[in-house]
Scaffold this active site. Structure first.
Site, mmCIF file in Angstrom:
data_model
loop_
_atom_site.group_PDB
_atom_site.id
_atom_site.type_symbol
_atom_site.label_atom_id
_atom_site.label_comp_id
_atom_site.label_asym_id
_atom_site.label_seq_id
_atom_site.Cartn_x
_atom_site.Cartn_y
_atom_site.Cartn_z
ATOM 1 N N TYR A 1 0.872 -1.178 0.096
ATOM 2 C CA TYR A 1 0.061 0.037 0.369
ATOM 3 C C TYR A 1 0.784 1.211 0.176
ATOM 4 C CZ TYR A 1 -3.117 3.581 1.746
ATOM 5 O OH TYR A 1 -3.892 4.768 1.898
ATOM 6 N N LYS B 1 1.113 4.263 -2.869
ATOM 7 C CA LYS B 1 0.575 5.633 -2.767
ATOM 8 C C LYS B 1 2.104 6.623 -2.792
ATOM 9 C CE LYS B 1 -3.501 5.726 -1.442
ATOM 10 N NZ LYS B 1 -4.488 6.088 -2.119
HETATM 11 N N1 LIG Z 1 -8.525 6.201 5.962
HETATM 12 C C1 LIG Z 1 -7.329 6.688 6.184
HETATM 13 O O1 LIG Z 1 -6.850 6.414 7.180
HETATM 14 C C2 LIG Z 1 -6.471 7.045 4.936
HETATM 15 C C3 LIG Z 1 -5.272 7.269 4.929
HETATM 16 C C4 LIG Z 1 -4.461 7.783 3.922
HETATM 17 C C5 LIG Z 1 -4.955 7.811 2.899
HETATM 18 N N2 LIG Z 1 -6.247 7.226 2.523
HETATM 19 C C6 LIG Z 1 -6.756 7.178 1.080
HETATM 20 O O2 LIG Z 1 -7.965 7.756 0.778
HETATM 21 C C7 LIG Z 1 -8.591 7.330 -0.247
HETATM 22 C C8 LIG Z 1 -10.238 6.970 0.597
HETATM 23 O O3 LIG Z 1 -9.960 5.890 1.542
HETATM 24 P P1 LIG Z 1 -11.121 6.045 2.775
HETATM 25 O O4 LIG Z 1 -10.285 5.777 4.063
HETATM 26 O O5 LIG Z 1 -12.084 6.999 2.816
HETATM 27 O O6 LIG Z 1 -11.645 4.455 2.448
HETATM 28 P P2 LIG Z 1 -13.166 4.182 2.179
HETATM 29 O O7 LIG Z 1 -14.337 4.507 3.071
HETATM 30 O O8 LIG Z 1 -12.938 2.500 1.973
HETATM 31 O O9 LIG Z 1 -13.661 4.500 0.599
HETATM 32 C C9 LIG Z 1 -13.023 3.699 -0.288
HETATM 33 C C10 LIG Z 1 -13.724 4.307 -1.619
HETATM 34 O O10 LIG Z 1 -12.951 3.998 -2.611
HETATM 35 C C11 LIG Z 1 -13.956 3.149 -3.762
HETATM 36 N N3 LIG Z 1 -13.328 2.104 -4.272
HETATM 37 C C12 LIG Z 1 -12.417 1.253 -4.027
HETATM 38 N N4 LIG Z 1 -12.261 0.358 -4.756
HETATM 39 C C13 LIG Z 1 -12.679 0.824 -6.195
HETATM 40 C C14 LIG Z 1 -12.928 0.472 -7.302
HETATM 41 N N5 LIG Z 1 -12.040 -0.776 -7.642
HETATM 42 N N6 LIG Z 1 -13.444 1.214 -8.431
HETATM 43 C C15 LIG Z 1 -14.067 2.294 -7.893
HETATM 44 N N7 LIG Z 1 -14.210 2.771 -6.611
HETATM 45 C C16 LIG Z 1 -13.625 2.035 -5.662
HETATM 46 C C17 LIG Z 1 -15.035 2.713 -2.601
HETATM 47 O O11 LIG Z 1 -16.170 2.611 -3.295
HETATM 48 P P3 LIG Z 1 -17.015 1.232 -3.362
HETATM 49 O O12 LIG Z 1 -17.030 0.634 -1.971
HETATM 50 O O13 LIG Z 1 -18.383 1.599 -3.618
HETATM 51 O O14 LIG Z 1 -16.274 0.276 -4.196
HETATM 52 C C18 LIG Z 1 -15.183 3.809 -1.692
HETATM 53 O O15 LIG Z 1 -15.916 4.879 -2.280
HETATM 54 C C19 LIG Z 1 -7.756 6.043 -0.629
HETATM 55 O O16 LIG Z 1 -7.159 6.352 -1.765
HETATM 56 C C20 LIG Z 1 -6.994 5.831 0.694
HETATM 57 O O17 LIG Z 1 -5.961 4.913 0.206
HETATM 58 C C21 LIG Z 1 -7.141 6.965 3.562
#
Ligand SMILES: NC(=O)c1ccc[n+]([C@@H]2O[C@H](COP(=O)([O-])OP(=O)(O)OC[C@H]3O[C@@H](n4cnc5c(N)ncnc54)[C@H](OP(=O)(O)O)[C@@H]3O)[C@@H](O)[C@H]2O)c1
Length: 246
Positions: A149, A153
């Site tokens: 991961y 990133k």
């Molecule tokens: N939460 C953290 O601590 C954190 C920290 C750093 C970075 N991030 C980054 O922030 C972003 C959002 O993460 P989040 O924490 O908000 O996670 P989340 O709540 O799991 O949301 C992830 C989103 O990505 C979508 N997704 C996943 N696979 C997909 C695919 N193949 N096609 C289209 N959509 C897809 C999901 O949609 P569906 O479920 O509808 O498919 C969901 O809307 C990610 O890039 C993650 O790496 C998160």
């Protein structure tokens, strides 16, 4: 700051950070095209947006699905003023257990999906458009956890910073930046936040000693998406309680 008359596309907007960003951009006046895969998530974001946008099913792991999405936007004679490349997944197996299949499962979304979302959107980006990639503090900081991961990133961070200084993109007035969150409470991190020990362990790595909220990341996305950041491109904005540099 107003985004009245602007059109924004947010990928992965059915939950977490993408959902919060879609809501914040809509509150600021943008018409938001929110994508994801889960039907219940699409219903939820559609209800949240009401008349301020649309929810669209699109699997970013499939470049032809992204191409079809962009074709449908072009067909509606719209241009994109804001693109938020947010969809992402985590939770790869431990290093020794990685396989080509688990590699593809993560990289097809986080890297290939992010890259081709941008590439297929390029012809639709309006003069002066703003693109925001969602990276992660894991992309630059060495820390235990999920190295695949982190690598994905690192790619997002490097790609976005390169695109943000590309002469052809800048000639169109397009800015490209990356927001890198630290640990944020979303469905992605629920396993850790639901476990008292894991939650406290993570808090111990954050100088501000707490998890972040999706709304706090959405504010940073709004800043980079709007003209408030008009002289900022190729930059990384961390939203991490000081974690990357702590
Ligand atoms: N939460 C953290 O601590 C954190 C920290 C750093 C970075 N991030 C980054 O922030 C972003 C959002 O993460 P989040 O924490 O908000 O996670 P989340 O709540 O799991 O949301 C992830 C989103 O990505 C979508 N997704 C996943 N696979 C997909 C695919 N193949 N096609 C289209 N959509 C897809 C999901 O949609 P569906 O479920 O509808 O498919 C969901 O809307 C990610 O890039 C993650 O790496 C998160």
């Amino acid at each position: 700051m107003t985004l009245d008359g602007k059109v924004a596309l947010v990928t992965g907007a059915t939950s977490g950070i993408g959902f919060a960003a879609a809501r914040r951009l809509a509150e600021a006046g943008a018409h938001v095209l929110a994508t994801g895969r889960s039907q219940s998530g699409l219903e939820t974001v559609r209800a949240m947006l009401g008349g301020r946008g649309e929810a669209v099913d699109c699997n970013v792991a499939d470049p032809s699905a992204i191409a079809r999405l962009m074709e449908s936007i072009a067909h509606s004679r719209r241009q994109l003023d804001i693109l938020v490349v947010n969809a992402g997944v985590s939770n790869a197996p431990a290093i020794g257990e990685l396989t080509p299949e688990t590699y593809d499962g993560l990289m097809d979304v986080n890297c290939r999906g992010a890259l081709f979302t941008f590439v297929h959107a390029l012809p639709l980006l309006a003069q002066g458009a703003s693109v925001v990639f969602v990276g992660s503090v894991a992309g630059s900081k060495g820390q235990p956890g999920d190295p695949l991961y982190a690598g994905s990133k690192g790619f997002v961070r490097a790609f976005a910073r390169g695109a943000g200084t590309d002469p052809e993109i800048l000639a169109r007035g397009i800015r490209v930046n990356v927001v890198s969150p630290g640990p944020i409470e979303t469905p992605l991190t629920r396993e850790a936040t639901d476990d008292e020990d894991a939650r406290a362990y993570v808090e111990g790595m954050i100088p501000m000693h707490r998890w972040g909220r999706p709304e706090e990341v959405a504010e940073a996305i709004l800043f980079l998406a709007s003209s408030a950041s008009s002289f900022t491109t190729g930059a990384e904005l961390t939203v991490d309680g000081g974690m990357a540099h702590g």
